[in-house]
Write a protein that holds these residues in place. Structure first.
Motif, PDB file in Angstrom:
ATOM      1  N   PRO A 111       0.800  -1.228   0.000  1.00 44.40           N
ATOM      2  CA  PRO A 111       0.000   0.000   0.000  1.00 44.40           C
ATOM      3  C   PRO A 111       0.832   1.276   0.000  1.00 44.40           C
ATOM      4  O   PRO A 111       0.509   2.238  -0.712  1.00 44.40           O
ATOM      5  N   ASN A 112       1.891   1.330   0.790  1.00 45.66           N
ATOM      6  CA  ASN A 112       2.712   2.531   0.851  1.00 45.66           C
ATOM      7  C   ASN A 112       3.489   2.752  -0.439  1.00 45.66           C
ATOM      8  O   ASN A 112       3.650   3.889  -0.892  1.00 45.66           O
ATOM      9  N   LEU A 113       3.961   1.668  -1.035  1.00 50.17           N
ATOM     10  CA  LEU A 113       4.640   1.796  -2.318  1.00 50.17           C
ATOM     11  C   LEU A 113       3.657   2.257  -3.394  1.00 50.17           C
ATOM     12  O   LEU A 113       3.991   3.106  -4.230  1.00 50.17           O
ATOM     13  N   GLN A 114       2.443   1.725  -3.368  1.00 53.16           N
ATOM     14  CA  GLN A 114       1.425   2.144  -4.335  1.00 53.16           C
ATOM     15  C   GLN A 114       1.126   3.626  -4.205  1.00 53.16           C
ATOM     16  O   GLN A 114       0.965   4.335  -5.208  1.00 53.16           O
ATOM     17  N   TYR A 115       1.052   4.100  -2.976  1.00 51.92           N
ATOM     18  CA  TYR A 115       0.793   5.527  -2.749  1.00 51.92           C
ATOM     19  C   TYR A 115       1.918   6.374  -3.332  1.00 51.92           C
ATOM     20  O   TYR A 115       1.676   7.417  -3.959  1.00 51.92           O
ATOM     21  N   SER A 116       3.173   5.922  -3.148  1.00 52.38           N
ATOM     22  CA  SER A 116       4.319   6.655  -3.684  1.00 52.38           C
ATOM     23  C   SER A 116       4.308   6.661  -5.214  1.00 52.38           C
ATOM     24  O   SER A 116       4.736   7.628  -5.841  1.00 52.38           O
ATOM     25  N   ILE A 117       3.830   5.573  -5.795  1.00 49.93           N
ATOM     26  CA  ILE A 117       3.718   5.509  -7.252  1.00 49.93           C
ATOM     27  C   ILE A 117       2.650   6.479  -7.739  1.00 49.93           C
ATOM     28  O   ILE A 117       2.855   7.251  -8.681  1.00 49.93           O
ATOM     29  N   ASP A 118       1.490   6.459  -7.067  1.00 54.09           N
ATOM     30  CA  ASP A 118       0.354   7.267  -7.495  1.00 54.09           C
ATOM     31  C   ASP A 118       0.613   8.766  -7.373  1.00 54.09           C
ATOM     32  O   ASP A 118       0.189   9.543  -8.247  1.00 54.09           O
ATOM     33  N   ASP A 119       1.304   9.170  -6.299  1.00 55.45           N
ATOM     34  CA  ASP A 119       1.514  10.619  -6.127  1.00 55.45           C
ATOM     35  C   ASP A 119       2.808  11.106  -6.771  1.00 55.45           C
ATOM     36  O   ASP A 119       3.157  12.289  -6.663  1.00 55.45           O
ATOM     37  N   GLY A 120       3.539  10.195  -7.423  1.00 53.96           N
ATOM     38  CA  GLY A 120       4.749  10.583  -8.146  1.00 53.96           C
ATOM     39  C   GLY A 120       5.990  10.746  -7.294  1.00 53.96           C
ATOM     40  O   GLY A 120       7.056  11.089  -7.815  1.00 53.96           O
ATOM     41  N   SER A 121       5.902  10.458  -5.993  1.00 53.24           N
ATOM     42  CA  SER A 121       7.058  10.673  -5.116  1.00 53.24           C
ATOM     43  C   SER A 121       8.107   9.571  -5.240  1.00 53.24           C
ATOM     44  O   SER A 121       9.256   9.768  -4.853  1.00 53.24           O
ATOM     45  N   LEU A 122       7.727   8.401  -5.772  1.00 44.41           N
ATOM     46  CA  LEU A 122       8.703   7.316  -5.899  1.00 44.41           C
ATOM     47  C   LEU A 122       9.840   7.702  -6.829  1.00 44.41           C
ATOM     48  O   LEU A 122      10.982   7.255  -6.646  1.00 44.41           O
ATOM     49  N   GLU A 123       9.556   8.525  -7.814  1.00 44.82           N
ATOM     50  CA  GLU A 123      10.592   8.950  -8.761  1.00 44.82           C
ATOM     51  C   GLU A 123      11.700   9.731  -8.067  1.00 44.82           C
ATOM     52  O   GLU A 123      12.825   9.790  -8.570  1.00 44.82           O
ATOM     53  N   LYS A 124      11.396  10.329  -6.920  1.00 51.26           N
ATOM     54  CA  LYS A 124      12.408  11.059  -6.154  1.00 51.26           C
ATOM     55  C   LYS A 124      13.156  10.137  -5.198  1.00 51.26           C
ATOM     56  O   LYS A 124      14.292  10.414  -4.821  1.00 51.26           O
ATOM     57  N   LYS A 125      12.503   9.051  -4.796  1.00 55.69           N
ATOM     58  CA  LYS A 125      13.100   8.126  -3.829  1.00 55.69           C
ATOM     59  C   LYS A 125      13.934   7.043  -4.513  1.00 55.69           C
ATOM     60  O   LYS A 125      14.909   6.565  -3.953  1.00 55.69           O
ATOM     61  N   HIS A 128      16.443   5.326 -10.373  1.00 54.54           N
ATOM     62  CA  HIS A 128      16.768   4.448 -11.489  1.00 54.54           C
ATOM     63  C   HIS A 128      15.479   4.154 -12.247  1.00 54.54           C
ATOM     64  O   HIS A 128      14.373   4.377 -11.742  1.00 54.54           O
ATOM     65  N   PRO A 129      15.561   3.621 -13.462  1.00 51.56           N
ATOM     66  CA  PRO A 129      14.347   3.343 -14.241  1.00 51.56           C
ATOM     67  C   PRO A 129      13.442   2.310 -13.554  1.00 51.56           C
ATOM     68  O   PRO A 129      13.926   1.325 -13.005  1.00 51.56           O
ATOM     69  N   PHE A 130      12.152   2.570 -13.561  1.00 55.07           N
ATOM     70  CA  PHE A 130      11.185   1.577 -13.083  1.00 55.07           C
ATOM     71  C   PHE A 130       9.894   1.722 -13.874  1.00 55.07           C
ATOM     72  O   PHE A 130       9.631   2.753 -14.495  1.00 55.07           O
ATOM     73  N   GLN A 131       9.095   0.672 -13.820  1.00 53.83           N
ATOM     74  CA  GLN A 131       7.867   0.633 -14.594  1.00 53.83           C
ATOM     75  C   GLN A 131       6.865  -0.265 -13.881  1.00 53.83           C
ATOM     76  O   GLN A 131       7.225  -1.331 -13.393  1.00 53.83           O
ATOM     77  N   SER A 196      10.372   2.218   1.162  1.00 51.90           N
ATOM     78  CA  SER A 196      11.661   2.302   1.862  1.00 51.90           C
ATOM     79  C   SER A 196      12.650   1.264   1.330  1.00 51.90           C
ATOM     80  O   SER A 196      13.864   1.499   1.356  1.00 51.90           O
ATOM     81  N   HIS A 197      12.155   0.117   0.851  1.00 52.59           N
ATOM     82  CA  HIS A 197      13.057  -0.876   0.266  1.00 52.59           C
ATOM     83  C   HIS A 197      13.753  -0.312  -0.968  1.00 52.59           C
ATOM     84  O   HIS A 197      14.961  -0.522  -1.172  1.00 52.59           O
ATOM     85  N   LEU A 198      13.003   0.397  -1.780  1.00 47.15           N
ATOM     86  CA  LEU A 198      13.593   0.961  -2.998  1.00 47.15           C
ATOM     87  C   LEU A 198      14.490   2.151  -2.667  1.00 47.15           C
ATOM     88  O   LEU A 198      15.485   2.385  -3.354  1.00 47.15           O
ATOM     89  N   GLU A 199      14.152   2.877  -1.633  1.00 47.09           N
ATOM     90  CA  GLU A 199      15.037   3.959  -1.182  1.00 47.09           C
ATOM     91  C   GLU A 199      16.378   3.394  -0.738  1.00 47.09           C
ATOM     92  O   GLU A 199      17.447   3.945  -1.077  1.00 47.09           O
ATOM     93  N   LEU A 200      16.351   2.307   0.019  1.00 47.13           N
ATOM     94  CA  LEU A 200      17.590   1.669   0.453  1.00 47.13           C
ATOM     95  C   LEU A 200      18.410   1.208  -0.739  1.00 47.13           C
ATOM     96  O   LEU A 200      19.628   1.374  -0.774  1.00 47.13           O
ATOM     97  N   ALA A 201      17.737   0.616  -1.717  1.00 46.31           N
ATOM     98  CA  ALA A 201      18.434   0.140  -2.905  1.00 46.31           C
ATOM     99  C   ALA A 201      19.070   1.293  -3.665  1.00 46.31           C
ATOM    100  O   ALA A 201      20.212   1.211  -4.095  1.00 46.31           O
ATOM    101  N   TYR A 202      18.353   2.384  -3.807  1.00 50.23           N
ATOM    102  CA  TYR A 202      18.891   3.521  -4.558  1.00 50.23           C
ATOM    103  C   TYR A 202      20.086   4.126  -3.827  1.00 50.23           C
ATOM    104  O   TYR A 202      21.122   4.404  -4.455  1.00 50.23           O
ATOM    105  N   ARG A 203      19.984   4.291  -2.518  1.00 51.35           N
ATOM    106  CA  ARG A 203      21.095   4.864  -1.759  1.00 51.35           C
ATOM    107  C   ARG A 203      22.302   3.933  -1.767  1.00 51.35           C
ATOM    108  O   ARG A 203      23.437   4.374  -1.703  1.00 51.35           O
ATOM    109  N   GLY A 204      22.024   2.625  -1.868  1.00 50.59           N
ATOM    110  CA  GLY A 204      23.112   1.667  -1.785  1.00 50.59           C
ATOM    111  C   GLY A 204      23.890   1.481  -3.080  1.00 50.59           C
ATOM    112  O   GLY A 204      25.044   1.057  -3.034  1.00 50.59           O
ATOM    113  N   VAL A 205      23.288   1.776  -4.236  1.00 55.01           N
ATOM    114  CA  VAL A 205      23.955   1.448  -5.515  1.00 55.01           C
ATOM    115  C   VAL A 205      24.132   2.632  -6.451  1.00 55.01           C
ATOM    116  O   VAL A 205      24.707   2.486  -7.508  1.00 55.01           O
TER     117      VAL A 205
END
Length: 206
Positions: A111-125, A128-131, A196-205
């Motif tokens: 649910p939290n990841l879906q919310y980040s996708i819907d409001d466009g904030s995941l692109e900041k967190k 890298h490319p995602f779809q 937060s999982h994707l945030e960790l991945a982005y910060r890590g790589v």
């Protein structure tokens, strides 16, 4: 083998590469897995792969088989018999995430990841490319070993801590099932990916 690739967990949410904080706490008895053992002594597991918790089952079974194969190759061809060596190899591969299109799909999206996708904030967190795609699209890419893609999957560790089964959250290369990033950080959505999982991945790589 001196390690099982699923037995990683870190209680530190900021740790990109988990340690062995819960290595072999106890057998949970609630997870399903396939393993390859020595014929002369079936108690000696060579490699093991747990059944991921999410559908679709064809995708998860494909991952299990590739996971076993990758462990055997690491052991026989590259001499990876210790956790420290495995960590170094995964760290080297993790940089490839920046060139992979990460495929997000139901039911892996919490649910939290879906919310980040819907409001466009995941692109900041996760920059890298995602779809966001259908399960059928992920399966088609994985079954055809298509290069340039990665997908998330949740895998039990096969251990419990205070009665709770622990899980790993993997980002996997669709080409060959190689793990590009993993964390035991639970987030808030059990069995599903949290932003937060994707945030960790982005910060890590990055």
């Amino acid at each position: 083998m001196n390690y099982k690739m699923n037995d990683f967990y870190s209680p530190n949410a900021n740790t990109g590469m988990p340690g062995l904080a819960s290595y072999h706490f106890s057998s949970s008895g609630t997870t399903m897995f396939v393993s390859i053992v020595w014929a002369g002594d079936p108690k000696k597991e060579i490699v093991i792969s747990y059944l991921p918790v999410n559908e679709p089952i064809r995708l998860t079974l494909t991952f299990m088989v590739q996971h076993l194969e990758n462990q055997i190759i690491d052991y026989t061809q590259h001499g990876i018999t210790k956790l420290s060596k495995l960590k170094r190899e995964v760290t080297k591969r993790s940089a490839q995430l920046s060139d992979r299109n990460l495929l997000l799909y139901e039911p892996i999206i919490g649910p939290n990841l879906q919310y980040s996708i819907d409001d466009g904030s995941l692109e900041k967190k996760y920059r890298h490319p995602f779809q966001v795609v259908s399960i059928a699209e992920v399966e088609e890419i994985v079954f055809n070993h298509s290069p340039g893609y990665a997908y998330p999957i949740v895998v039990p560790m096969g251990v419990q801590h205070y009665g709770e089964v622990l899980y790993n959250y993997y980002l996997v290369d669709a080409l060959d099932g190689r793990i590009l990033y993993f964390t035991g950080h639970k987030g808030r959505d059990k069995h599903q990916f949290h932003h937060s999982h994707l945030e960790l991945a982005y910060r890590g790589v990055r």
